[in-house]
Every structure is written in structure tokens, then in C-alpha cells.
Scaffold this motif. Structure first.
Motif, PDB file in Angstrom:
ATOM      1  N   ARG A 140       0.829  -1.213   0.000  1.00  0.00           N
ATOM      2  CA  ARG A 140       0.000   0.000   0.000  1.00  0.00           C
ATOM      3  C   ARG A 140       0.856   1.253   0.000  1.00  0.00           C
ATOM      4  O   ARG A 140       0.427   2.285  -0.485  1.00  0.00           O
ATOM      5  CB  ARG A 140      -1.002  -0.062   1.156  1.00  0.00           C
ATOM      6  CG  ARG A 140      -2.005  -1.192   0.904  1.00  0.00           C
ATOM      7  CD  ARG A 140      -3.039  -1.352   1.975  1.00  0.00           C
ATOM      8  NE  ARG A 140      -3.844  -2.553   1.727  1.00  0.00           N
ATOM      9  CZ  ARG A 140      -4.675  -3.086   2.590  1.00  0.00           C
ATOM     10  NH1 ARG A 140      -4.847  -2.502   3.774  1.00  0.00           N
ATOM     11  NH2 ARG A 140      -5.352  -4.178   2.293  1.00  0.00           N
ATOM     12  N   LYS A 184      -3.924 -15.727  -2.472  1.00  0.00           N
ATOM     13  CA  LYS A 184      -3.122 -14.594  -2.020  1.00  0.00           C
ATOM     14  C   LYS A 184      -3.480 -14.246  -0.589  1.00  0.00           C
ATOM     15  O   LYS A 184      -4.676 -14.118  -0.310  1.00  0.00           O
ATOM     16  CB  LYS A 184      -3.409 -13.415  -2.942  1.00  0.00           C
ATOM     17  CG  LYS A 184      -2.707 -12.144  -2.576  1.00  0.00           C
ATOM     18  CD  LYS A 184      -3.190 -11.033  -3.445  1.00  0.00           C
ATOM     19  CE  LYS A 184      -2.633  -9.750  -2.878  1.00  0.00           C
ATOM     20  NZ  LYS A 184      -3.205  -8.583  -3.492  1.00  0.00           N
ATOM     21  N   TYR A 210       8.082 -10.440  -5.766  1.00  0.00           N
ATOM     22  CA  TYR A 210       9.001  -9.315  -5.948  1.00  0.00           C
ATOM     23  C   TYR A 210      10.434  -9.811  -6.109  1.00  0.00           C
ATOM     24  O   TYR A 210      11.313  -9.053  -6.487  1.00  0.00           O
ATOM     25  CB  TYR A 210       8.868  -8.342  -4.767  1.00  0.00           C
ATOM     26  CG  TYR A 210       7.443  -7.828  -4.655  1.00  0.00           C
ATOM     27  CD1 TYR A 210       6.996  -6.802  -5.476  1.00  0.00           C
ATOM     28  CD2 TYR A 210       6.527  -8.424  -3.784  1.00  0.00           C
ATOM     29  CE1 TYR A 210       5.685  -6.368  -5.431  1.00  0.00           C
ATOM     30  CE2 TYR A 210       5.215  -8.008  -3.722  1.00  0.00           C
ATOM     31  CZ  TYR A 210       4.795  -6.979  -4.551  1.00  0.00           C
ATOM     32  OH  TYR A 210       3.489  -6.569  -4.526  1.00  0.00           O
TER      33      TYR A 210
HETATM   34  C1  PBG Z   1      -5.108  -4.218  -4.975  1.00  0.00           C
HETATM   35  C2  PBG Z   1      -4.035  -5.156  -4.594  1.00  0.00           C
HETATM   36  C3  PBG Z   1      -3.399  -5.301  -3.348  1.00  0.00           C
HETATM   37  C4  PBG Z   1      -2.368  -6.202  -3.549  1.00  0.00           C
HETATM   38  C5  PBG Z   1      -2.431  -6.607  -4.883  1.00  0.00           C
HETATM   39  N1  PBG Z   1      -3.494  -5.966  -5.493  1.00  0.00           N
HETATM   40  C6  PBG Z   1      -3.570  -4.602  -2.075  1.00  0.00           C
HETATM   41  C7  PBG Z   1      -4.770  -4.692  -1.289  1.00  0.00           C
HETATM   42  O1  PBG Z   1      -5.686  -5.477  -1.537  1.00  0.00           O
HETATM   43  O2  PBG Z   1      -4.831  -3.887  -0.360  1.00  0.00           O
HETATM   44  C8  PBG Z   1      -1.370  -6.638  -2.525  1.00  0.00           C
HETATM   45  C9  PBG Z   1      -0.072  -7.114  -3.040  1.00  0.00           C
HETATM   46  C10 PBG Z   1       1.031  -7.163  -2.053  1.00  0.00           C
HETATM   47  O3  PBG Z   1       0.875  -6.936  -0.840  1.00  0.00           O
HETATM   48  O4  PBG Z   1       2.149  -7.436  -2.500  1.00  0.00           O
HETATM   49  N2  PBG Z   1      -6.367  -4.483  -4.576  1.00  0.00           N
END
Ligand code: PBG
Length: 331
Positions: A207, A250, A318
Motif C-alpha cells: 500500500r 493470495k 518481488y
Molecule cells: C489491490 C491489490 C493489493 C495487492 C495486490 N493488489 C492490495 C490490497 O488489496 O490492499 C497486494 C499485493 C502485495 O501486498 O504485494 N487491490
């Protein structure tokens, strides 16, 4: 199966050559997907504090990263955008010359052999930082958000994205995006659904990178509860029924059981499963390695191999380029 002393599993661990011929799982850089953060401007390369080695870049710099990823053998990149301006509807998400749209065109021109995925979500584009538009009471309006996501997806496809990856967790968004892509003439563009996406504390560093922290509240009203396992099966089944071509779990490391369950779902047989080693997983390993508490490359490769062993076919990480190079060095 004979017992000890006839059975001695150590016999096959005696040398690296022996270990290597009986190893069940291996990493292949083609399976890595490297997340990139694109912002307006030229010559911009801003480090993300909580993610050493990760940058927000302008399109020209992003192309350099894409070239390097391809040269290292990485199969794909996934693009996240930071727009010029944010508003309550996230209208920057479907700007024809938004950072993501321009980056897709530039990368496909320079490195056509690299798969370019785009993350479809409104949180980077809305002024309030939520993944959909808000009702007056501050809750996310699911159904009113769907056409906006569809519009964003079509603009990514029009720019030339190879795979569209919705991460917003609105109900029905895969069907809405599929229909919009088909109508716009992109019937052959696949959808990678962030199907089992949890409301996780491990997204914190992302974020910062994507400048997408909600101004108020959190995402627990739309992302999954970490206490649930069976619900992931339901989410995957729904996304497949709506037309998802690939599905994602995820985060990855803290949810290896979910990756395994999704991989073994009878209804998902033959469906490629992706897993996202998220920003917090990366930040933890980087911080420990920087302190000398962990061996960077060994911990990196082991964390990725565990995700692979759990059943992931694709890994968003990453570490993609570093891991690809380390694997090449190890061979
Ligand atoms: C957007 C999104 C997020 C991530 C990927 N797409 C953040 C969230 O849902 O707040 C997180 C990826 C990461 O933490 O590496 N919705």
C-alpha cells in the motif's frame, strides 16, 4: 516398505548429484510473475522504503525493468498503476494514456515475448483508497463498481495486455469483465482471477508502493476472512463458473494449505493456479537478511519452492528477477 536398518533414506541425500536426481519439485523462472509499479513522468525511479529493491518507475524506466526480467528468463510481469490524480470513482483507471496503459504498449513493443498482465482494481485510483465506489454510508457498492472494473479491463486489453487480473474481490466481477472483453472484441484475452484473496496484514508495504491505503476503514467487508478455508473453494468455483481462465491464492506463504486445496479441487482440474508472495512476505525476508539473520538467497529460494510444492503453477513475487538469476547461478 522395509524398516531400518534396511531402509535408510539418507542414502539418497549423500551428494548433491544424488539429491538433484530425486528432487520432486523445482523452480522455473518462466513461472515467475514480477509486479511492477508504474507512475507518470520520465526518468522516475523512486525506491519503496519498506520493500528494498522495489521501485515506482515511469514508463521508460519500467521498460528497462521488463527487458531485464525477460533477459533473466522471467515469464511475466504484472503492472500496477499510480495515476496522476485520484477521484471518488477512480476514473484514472481507464485513462487511455494512464501509466499502465502506456507501459503495456511500450513493453509489448520492446519485449513482445514477455507476458504482460495487468492488475484490475480501483484502490490505486480512488481518492478514498477502497477497491470499489462508496455508498453515502461509506460501504463499498458492489454492483455499481462492476461496470467501472469492466471499463478498466477493456482499456488494459485495448493497450495490449496479455492477461487481465482483477484483484478487487467484488462479487460477479469476473462475469462482468468477461462480458465486456468479449463485447469489445477481446474474446481471446484470458482472465486471472484473484479468487481467494484474504484480508491480510501482509499487504502493508504494497500500500506504500501503490499509494492505495484506505483513508477510512479496512477491506474486511470484501476480502476473505483469514479464518476460512472451505470458502476459498467456493470463491474459486464461482470465479471459474464466471469464466476465469486462471485462479490465484493470495497471500502465498501463510496460505500454503489453501494453495494445496485449490490445486486438488476436482472442479479446478487443469486450471493453472497462481499464488502471490505478497509485499509483507517479501519485506520480512528482506529485513531479516539485511540484519544478517537469514541467508538472503537460500531463504528466498526456499520460500518460493515451498509455494511451488504446495501446488502453485505461477508465482507472483518481488523476488522474480533475483530468484531467476540465483537459479541460473545455481545450475
Ligand atoms: C489491490 C491489490 C493489493 C495487492 C495486490 N493488489 C492490495 C490490497 O488489496 O490492499 C497486494 C499485493 C502485495 O501486498 O504485494 N487491490
Amino acid at each position: 516398505m522395509p524398516d531400518f536398518p534396511v531402509a535408510r533414506p539418507r542414502r539418497l541425500r549423500r551428494t548433491e548429484a544424488l539429491r538433484s536426481i530425486v528432487r520432486e519439485h523445482a523452480l522455473d523462472p518462466r513461472q515467475f510473475v514480477w509486479p511492477l509499479f508504474v507512475r507518470p513522468g520520465t526518468g522516475v525511479r523512486t525506491p519503496v522504503g519498506s520493500m528494498p529493491g522495489v521501485f515506482q518507475t515511469s514508463v521508460d524506466e519500467c521498460v528497462k525493468d521488463a527487458v531485464a526480467a525477460h533477459a533473466a528468463g522471467v515469464g511475466s510481469v504484472i503492472l500496477f498503476g499510480i495515476p496522476e490524480a485520484k477521484d471518488p470513482e477512480g476514473t484514472g483507471a481507464w485513462h487511455e494514456h494512464g501509466p499502465v496503459q502506456d507501459a503495456v504498449r511500450a513493453i509489448k513493443r520492446e519485449v513482445p515475448g514477455l507476458v504482460v498482465m495487468t492488475d484490475v482494481c480501483l484502490c490505486e485510483y480512488t481518492s478514498h483508497g477502497h477497491c470499489g465506489i462508496l455508498r453515502p454510508d461509506g460501504t463499498v457498492d458492489n454492483d455499481a463498481t462492476l461496470p467501472l472494473l469492466a471499463r478498466e479491463a477493456v482499456s488494459h486489453a485495448r493497450a495490449g495486455a496479455d492477461v487481465i487480473a482483477p484483484s478487487d474481490m467484488m462479487d460477479g466481477r469476473v462475469a462482468a469483465i468477461r462480458a465486456a472483453l468479449d463485447t469489445a472484441g477481446f474474446g481471446e484475452t484470458p482472465i486471472l482471477a484473484y479468487a481467494a484473496k484474504y484480508a491480510s496484514a501482509f499487504y502493508g508495504p504494497f500500500r506504500e508502493a501503490a499509494e492505495s491505503t484506505p483513508q477510512q476503514g479496512d477491506r474486511r467487508g470484501y476480502q476473505m476472512d483469514p479464518g476460512n478455508g472451505a470458502e476459498a473453494i467456493r470463491e474459486v468455483a464461482l470465479d471459474l463458473a464466471e469464466g476465469a481462465d486462471l485462479v490465484m491464492v493470495k497471500p502465498a506463504g501463510p496460505y500454503l494449505d489453501i494453495i494445496r486445496r485449490v490445486k486438488e479441487m476436482p472442479g479446478a482440474a487443469g486450471i493453472p493456479v497462481a499464488a502471490y508472495q505478497v509485499s509483507g512476505e517479501y519485506a520480512m525476508l528482506k529485513a531479516a537478511a539485511a540484519n544478517g539473520w537469514l541467508d538472503h538467497d537460500r531463504a528466498m529460494l526456499e520460500s518460493l519452492l515451498a509455494i511451488r510444492r504446495a501446488g502453485a503453477d505461477l508465482i507472483l513475487t518481488y523476488f522474480a528477477v533475483d530468484a531467476a538469476r540465483a537459479l541460473r547461478g545455481a545450475r
